[in-house]
Scaffold this active site. Structure first.
Site: not given
Length: 190
Positions: A64-65, A68, A93, A116-117, A145
């Protein structure tokens, strides 16, 4: 069948390697992707999702990241409050991850990973989606998360104890940021 199992094992090894690579960029979030993946899979199991749905959310959690990788390390490891410009870079990201995922996986997996954010009130990022646009899998990954971010130490904070973690997450439920039913499952098994 044997060939399919070998391909699945190889795919998992590649994903684990990518997750470790993502986490290795920032020593303060080392292991975050694996923890999010495991938390998300456990939440999915507890709410009765199929084995395939549990595996899908696990794989999404691992990566998911991935966006980044394109964020400046000085920002990732900043010990203090980020400037508006730095915060914009950090938030990028999610979009960068979406761009990467669109080239290597299905739209469904890319959507879950890049959301996810997002928050139920529509004030998250990067698309500003609201409750009506977020799937249950999106919501699971978001809660996993948040839980990992609160319970892991970071450059700017220590890991929060159980009571503070649950209090912050309850506040997020009250503010319509994360899904309350998923949070209840996390609280019950924490």
């Amino acid at each position: 069948e044997v060939r399919r199992q070998k391909v699945e094992r190889l795919s998992l090894q590649i994903m684990l390697t990518l997750a470790n690579t993502i986490d290795a960029k920032d020593k303060y979030t080392n292991g975050h992707s694996l923890r999010v993946a495991e938390y998300a899979r456990e939440i999915a199991r507890r709410v009765g999702k199929t084995e395939q749905e549990q595996e899908d959310i696990y794989y999404v959690g691992l990566l998911h990241d991935i966006g980044k990788m394109a964020v400046d390390l000085k920002i990732l490891e900043s010990p203090g409050k980020l400037s508006d410009e730095e915060m914009e870079e950090m938030r990028s990201h999610a979009k960068r991850g979406d761009d990467i995922f669109r080239g290597i996986t299905t739209d469904k997996i890319a959507d879950i990973a890049s959301r996810h954010h997002e928050t139920l009130d529509g004030k998250g990022y990067f698309r500003g989606l609201g409750a009506d646009e977020l799937t249950f899998q999106d919501r699971i990954l978001s809660v996993a998360d948040v839980f990992s971010a609160l319970t892991d130490p970071r450059t700017y904070k220590r890991s929060f104890p159980k009571e503070k973690t649950l209090s912050i997450m309850q506040g997020m439920v009250d503010d319509n940021k994360i899904d309350g039913s998923i949070f209840r499952d996390v609280r019950e098994c924490y």
